[in-house]
Write a protein that holds these residues in place. Structure first.
Motif, PDB file in Angstrom:
ATOM      1  N   ARG A 138       0.638  -1.200   0.004  1.00  0.00           N
ATOM      2  CA  ARG A 138      -0.057   0.232  -0.137  1.00  0.00           C
ATOM      3  C   ARG A 138       0.754   1.171  -0.100  1.00  0.00           C
ATOM      4  O   ARG A 138       1.232   1.804   0.980  1.00  0.00           O
ATOM      5  CB  ARG A 138      -0.809   0.026   1.184  1.00  0.00           C
ATOM      6  CG  ARG A 138      -2.044  -1.276   1.218  1.00  0.00           C
ATOM      7  CD  ARG A 138      -2.660  -1.141   2.398  1.00  0.00           C
ATOM      8  NE  ARG A 138      -3.241  -0.101   2.975  1.00  0.00           N
ATOM      9  CZ  ARG A 138      -4.506   0.383   2.546  1.00  0.00           C
ATOM     10  NH1 ARG A 138      -5.201  -0.524   1.729  1.00  0.00           N
ATOM     11  NH2 ARG A 138      -5.025   1.342   3.283  1.00  0.00           N
ATOM     12  N   GLU A 177      -1.302   5.996  -0.401  1.00  0.00           N
ATOM     13  CA  GLU A 177      -2.694   6.389   0.070  1.00  0.00           C
ATOM     14  C   GLU A 177      -2.692   8.222  -0.103  1.00  0.00           C
ATOM     15  O   GLU A 177      -2.449   8.358  -1.413  1.00  0.00           O
ATOM     16  CB  GLU A 177      -2.815   6.071   1.505  1.00  0.00           C
ATOM     17  CG  GLU A 177      -3.114   4.427   1.705  1.00  0.00           C
ATOM     18  CD  GLU A 177      -4.180   3.997   0.923  1.00  0.00           C
ATOM     19  OE1 GLU A 177      -5.420   4.410   1.269  1.00  0.00           O
ATOM     20  OE2 GLU A 177      -4.300   3.074   0.481  1.00  0.00           O
ATOM     21  N   HIS A 186      -1.221  -1.382  -4.071  1.00  0.00           N
ATOM     22  CA  HIS A 186      -2.425  -0.628  -4.123  1.00  0.00           C
ATOM     23  C   HIS A 186      -1.736   0.639  -4.156  1.00  0.00           C
ATOM     24  O   HIS A 186      -0.984   1.180  -3.333  1.00  0.00           O
ATOM     25  CB  HIS A 186      -3.108  -1.049  -2.836  1.00  0.00           C
ATOM     26  CG  HIS A 186      -4.207   0.284  -2.580  1.00  0.00           C
ATOM     27  ND1 HIS A 186      -5.316   0.145  -3.506  1.00  0.00           N
ATOM     28  CD2 HIS A 186      -4.455   1.058  -1.635  1.00  0.00           C
ATOM     29  CE1 HIS A 186      -6.276   1.213  -3.060  1.00  0.00           C
ATOM     30  NE2 HIS A 186      -5.517   1.730  -1.876  1.00  0.00           N
ATOM     31  N   CYS A 236      -4.626  -4.854   6.987  1.00  0.00           N
ATOM     32  CA  CYS A 236      -3.693  -3.805   6.845  1.00  0.00           C
ATOM     33  C   CYS A 236      -4.083  -2.925   8.308  1.00  0.00           C
ATOM     34  O   CYS A 236      -5.217  -3.024   8.856  1.00  0.00           O
ATOM     35  CB  CYS A 236      -3.971  -2.750   5.787  1.00  0.00           C
ATOM     36  SG  CYS A 236      -5.500  -1.711   5.725  1.00  0.00           S
ATOM     37  N   ALA A 261      -1.125  -6.578   3.990  1.00  0.00           N
ATOM     38  CA  ALA A 261      -1.011  -5.245   3.251  1.00  0.00           C
ATOM     39  C   ALA A 261      -0.327  -4.430   4.005  1.00  0.00           C
ATOM     40  O   ALA A 261      -0.883  -4.127   4.962  1.00  0.00           O
ATOM     41  CB  ALA A 261      -2.443  -4.743   2.737  1.00  0.00           C
ATOM     42  N   ASP A 321      -0.091   3.972   4.776  1.00  0.00           N
ATOM     43  CA  ASP A 321      -0.897   3.613   6.026  1.00  0.00           C
ATOM     44  C   ASP A 321      -0.057   4.181   7.088  1.00  0.00           C
ATOM     45  O   ASP A 321      -0.576   4.768   8.109  1.00  0.00           O
ATOM     46  CB  ASP A 321      -0.838   2.089   6.204  1.00  0.00           C
ATOM     47  CG  ASP A 321      -2.037   1.527   5.150  1.00  0.00           C
ATOM     48  OD1 ASP A 321      -2.900   2.210   4.864  1.00  0.00           O
ATOM     49  OD2 ASP A 321      -1.909   0.535   5.157  1.00  0.00           O
TER      50      ASP A 321
END
Length: 293
Positions: free
Chosen positions: A9, A12, A45, A224, A245, A250
């Motif tokens: 990830r 974001e 992601h 996650c 994840a 994050d």
């Protein structure tokens, strides 16, 4: 036990005040994805960003990111649907993903479905105040039904996301009704820090979700921790048969200096090997999840 799927990830909406290695531009995202693939990730992601880190939700920017990722590695691609479009019609929210699915060079592999609605205001515990008081992540059952049909119709894999037990129960209802096909992939979003919407990033927070799950070989789950570090839960997840994840999107992981996303992926992959669980490649992940491509 099946092999461990690791998802990176990578950004974001994280900025660079604490960790300068958060990728923003399409070129940075593609290179970061390739580095994570080399470290053991099967899925990336990402959120498309502008050069200054601001969100970018147009299909062209997403397409540039995906084509760059595909040119650099075989990692599976999981883009967001777009946070800023929450008040838009379902067709608009999923539109860029469906559009991209028509072009092999820019086609994602997954599209996410957050399986419910919740408050996502930021709470500053140190100052004893909410930074916002009116942010609602709204996903009605009708909206999610549309997402499921549109995503499946585009030949993509629905990626179910659960922030709390209500979301998990909704996801299970979609499976029972066969609105989402098995094998299904379900992510538990634990939350630490300023977001209170999810269960805390603790063994007990995760167990609250796991206690809801039926014995269903057609349901694969991952975890996650949005706003907090994940490494403390890695052993529990690996040994329980879940997937992981993790990434700078994050948490900045400043406790380790200034690590890259690939460094975090490598830590998880190494721990899996120590615990006797192999890490899945993108192709093996496709096979586990019965993905067409």
């Amino acid at each position: 036990m099946e092999k461990l799927i690791i998802e990176a990830r990578i950004n974001e909406y994280a900025m660079r005040e604490v960790n300068s290695k958060v990728p923003w531009t399409p070129a940075e995202i593609a290179q970061d994805a390739a580095n994570c693939r080399a470290a053991g990730a099967a899925i990336v992601h990402f959120h498309a960003r502008k050069d200054n880190g601001a969100p970018s939700h147009d299909a062209e920017t997403y397409g540039e990111c995906i084509s760059g990722i595909r040119a650099a590695s075989d990692i599976l691609v999981h883009p967001t649907l777009g946070f800023v479009a929450l008040d838009a019609a379902p067709q608009e929210r999923v539109g860029h993903v469906v559009s991209l699915a028509k072009d092999a060079a820019r086609r994602p592999d997954f599209a996410p479905m957050d399986m419910g609605s919740t408050n996502i205001d930021r709470y500053d515990a140190a100052k004893g105040r909410f930074r916002t008081t009116d942010l609602i992540y709204k996903n009605s059952t009708a909206t999610l039904r549309h997402f499921a049909q549109a995503i499946a119709g585009a030949g993509l894999k629905p990626y179910l996301v659960s922030w709390n037990i209500g979301f998990t129960r909704q996801a299970l209802a979609f499976l029972e009704l066969e609105w989402v096909a098995r094998p299904a992939f379900l992510l538990f979003v634990l939350t630490d820090g300023e977001v209170l919407a999810g269960h805390p990033g603790t063994p007990e927070g995760l167990d609250a979700h796991l206690n809801q799950l039926p014995d269903d070989p057609g349901l694969h789950w991952s975890v996650c921790n949005f706003g907090g570090e994940m490494l403390g839960l890695v052993d529990k997840i690996i040994l329980a048969g879940g997937h992981i994840a993790i990434g700078l999107g994050d948490h900045h992981y400043g406790e380790f200096g200034c690590p890259s996303n690939a460094t975090l992926i490598a830590k998880v992959a190494a721990r899996a090997q120590t615990l006797g669980r192999d890490v899945a490649t993108p192709q093996e992940t496709r096979e586990m999840l019965a993905m067409d491509r």
